[in-house]
Design a protein around this motif. Structure first.
Motif, PDB file in Angstrom:
ATOM      1  N   ARG A 179       0.814  -1.224   0.000  1.00  0.00           N
ATOM      2  CA  ARG A 179       0.000   0.000   0.000  1.00  0.00           C
ATOM      3  C   ARG A 179       0.845   1.272   0.000  1.00  0.00           C
ATOM      4  O   ARG A 179       0.318   2.370   0.099  1.00  0.00           O
ATOM      5  CB  ARG A 179      -0.944  -0.007   1.203  1.00  0.00           C
ATOM      6  N   VAL A 180       2.160   1.119  -0.148  1.00  0.00           N
ATOM      7  CA  VAL A 180       3.031   2.290  -0.247  1.00  0.00           C
ATOM      8  C   VAL A 180       2.884   2.863  -1.658  1.00  0.00           C
ATOM      9  O   VAL A 180       2.914   2.113  -2.632  1.00  0.00           O
ATOM     10  CB  VAL A 180       4.508   1.909   0.037  1.00  0.00           C
ATOM     11  N   PRO A 181       2.691   4.193  -1.792  1.00  0.00           N
ATOM     12  CA  PRO A 181       2.545   4.784  -3.129  1.00  0.00           C
ATOM     13  C   PRO A 181       3.733   4.452  -4.039  1.00  0.00           C
ATOM     14  O   PRO A 181       4.848   4.227  -3.554  1.00  0.00           O
ATOM     15  CB  PRO A 181       2.476   6.290  -2.844  1.00  0.00           C
ATOM     16  N   ALA A 182       3.490   4.452  -5.335  1.00  0.00           N
ATOM     17  CA  ALA A 182       4.525   4.108  -6.323  1.00  0.00           C
ATOM     18  C   ALA A 182       5.773   4.970  -6.169  1.00  0.00           C
ATOM     19  O   ALA A 182       6.892   4.503  -6.393  1.00  0.00           O
ATOM     20  CB  ALA A 182       3.955   4.232  -7.733  1.00  0.00           C
ATOM     21  N   GLY A 183       5.590   6.222  -5.767  1.00  0.00           N
ATOM     22  CA  GLY A 183       6.729   7.130  -5.596  1.00  0.00           C
ATOM     23  C   GLY A 183       7.478   6.938  -4.288  1.00  0.00           C
ATOM     24  O   GLY A 183       8.433   7.659  -4.005  1.00  0.00           O
ATOM     25  N   GLY A 184       7.060   5.983  -3.467  1.00  0.00           N
ATOM     26  CA  GLY A 184       7.711   5.737  -2.182  1.00  0.00           C
ATOM     27  C   GLY A 184       7.020   6.466  -1.038  1.00  0.00           C
ATOM     28  O   GLY A 184       5.909   6.985  -1.196  1.00  0.00           O
ATOM     29  N   ILE A 185       7.689   6.511   0.092  1.00  0.00           N
ATOM     30  CA  ILE A 185       7.127   7.167   1.278  1.00  0.00           C
ATOM     31  C   ILE A 185       6.976   8.656   0.985  1.00  0.00           C
ATOM     32  O   ILE A 185       7.933   9.303   0.571  1.00  0.00           O
ATOM     33  CB  ILE A 185       8.034   6.941   2.499  1.00  0.00           C
ATOM     34  N   PRO A 186       5.765   9.211   1.160  1.00  0.00           N
ATOM     35  CA  PRO A 186       5.560  10.628   0.843  1.00  0.00           C
ATOM     36  C   PRO A 186       6.307  11.562   1.792  1.00  0.00           C
ATOM     37  O   PRO A 186       6.558  11.214   2.944  1.00  0.00           O
ATOM     38  CB  PRO A 186       4.046  10.815   0.979  1.00  0.00           C
ATOM     39  N   GLU A 187       6.634  12.736   1.276  1.00  0.00           N
ATOM     40  CA  GLU A 187       7.341  13.746   2.066  1.00  0.00           C
ATOM     41  C   GLU A 187       6.431  14.337   3.145  1.00  0.00           C
ATOM     42  O   GLU A 187       6.852  14.567   4.265  1.00  0.00           O
ATOM     43  CB  GLU A 187       7.826  14.869   1.133  1.00  0.00           C
ATOM     44  N   GLY A 188       5.168  14.578   2.812  1.00  0.00           N
ATOM     45  CA  GLY A 188       4.230  15.190   3.748  1.00  0.00           C
ATOM     46  C   GLY A 188       3.267  14.177   4.334  1.00  0.00           C
ATOM     47  O   GLY A 188       3.648  13.053   4.682  1.00  0.00           O
ATOM     48  N   PHE A 189       2.000  14.582   4.442  1.00  0.00           N
ATOM     49  CA  PHE A 189       0.973  13.684   4.972  1.00  0.00           C
ATOM     50  C   PHE A 189       0.823  12.450   4.078  1.00  0.00           C
ATOM     51  O   PHE A 189       1.033  12.519   2.869  1.00  0.00           O
ATOM     52  CB  PHE A 189      -0.383  14.399   5.059  1.00  0.00           C
ATOM     53  N   TRP A 190       0.442  11.343   4.691  1.00  0.00           N
ATOM     54  CA  TRP A 190       0.238  10.096   3.949  1.00  0.00           C
ATOM     55  C   TRP A 190      -1.153  10.127   3.308  1.00  0.00           C
ATOM     56  O   TRP A 190      -2.140  10.378   3.995  1.00  0.00           O
ATOM     57  CB  TRP A 190       0.336   8.911   4.905  1.00  0.00           C
ATOM     58  N   PRO A 191      -1.236   9.857   1.989  1.00  0.00           N
ATOM     59  CA  PRO A 191      -2.546   9.866   1.323  1.00  0.00           C
ATOM     60  C   PRO A 191      -3.295   8.557   1.566  1.00  0.00           C
ATOM     61  O   PRO A 191      -2.992   7.540   0.968  1.00  0.00           O
ATOM     62  CB  PRO A 191      -2.180  10.028  -0.158  1.00  0.00           C
TER      63      PRO A 191
END
Length: 196
Positions: A95-107
């Protein structure tokens, strides 16, 4: 108090990000309304560290995903926006976004959200947070009650179970194989504090 006919201004995630920082205070959003979260105490912080260490060791050794400590905000809903900050959370690798761990809030929602009840928490606020997590897709919520040294486990189907100090807390299908005695989560006895 707002005047009759005047609509309440609801905040967005962008408004939340733009708020000035205040030492010891964090903010969440519940349906566009700002929720002030006072800083936690020492016992609370010690339980967070203990649980993060237990979960991190289990999750990383099995390459299941990522464990996050207190501070990561999850965008659980949009229009109106809801952002919650669990004390501990787990996101499964798939369930991690394709771009990796987000910089800000988790979508989106975590797979596991953990809420450690503080002395200033009211029961209705705790239940509101649990509903927000489950409604957004969280698969498992643990609420730790330090005073009674118990854990309440919540599932998306609306069922809940309270576990006493002598029972085992498991990771269910979110963290298969994870198991810990409830009493181990609260091994931060006051008698070990300096000056006692």
């Amino acid at each position: 108090m707002q005047a009759i006919g005047q609509q309440e201004h609801l905040l967005t995630v962008d408004d939340l990000v733009a708020l000035p920082e205040r030492p010891g205070i964090r903010y969440e959003l519940h349906e566009g309304k700002l929720v002030e979260m006072p800083g936690a105490g020492g016992i609370h912080a010690a339980i967070v560290v203990r649980l993060v260490l237990l979960l991190h060791q289990f999750v990383t050794s099995r390459r299941l995903g990522f464990v996050f400590g207190d501070g990561l905000g999850y965008i659980l809903r949009r229009n109106p926006d809801t952002v919650r900050i669990p004390d501990v959370s787990v996101v499964r690798r798939e369930r991690v976004p394709a771009g990796g761990i987000p910089e800000g809030f988790w979508p989106g929602a975590p797979d596991l959200a953990v809420d450690i009840v503080s002395p200033h928490d009211r029961a209705e606020e705790v239940h509101e947070r649990v509903r927000d997590y489950l409604g957004a897709g969280t698969r498992l919520v643990w609420v730790l009650w330090p005073k009674s040294r118990t854990v309440t486990v919540y599932w998306p189907d609306g069922t809940a179970r309270e576990l006493g100090p002598d029972e085992k807390l498991t990771g269910g299908d979110v963290l298969p194989g994870f198991e810990v005695s409830v009493s181990e989560l609260f091994l931060v006895p006051a008698e070990e504090s300096p000056g006692k």
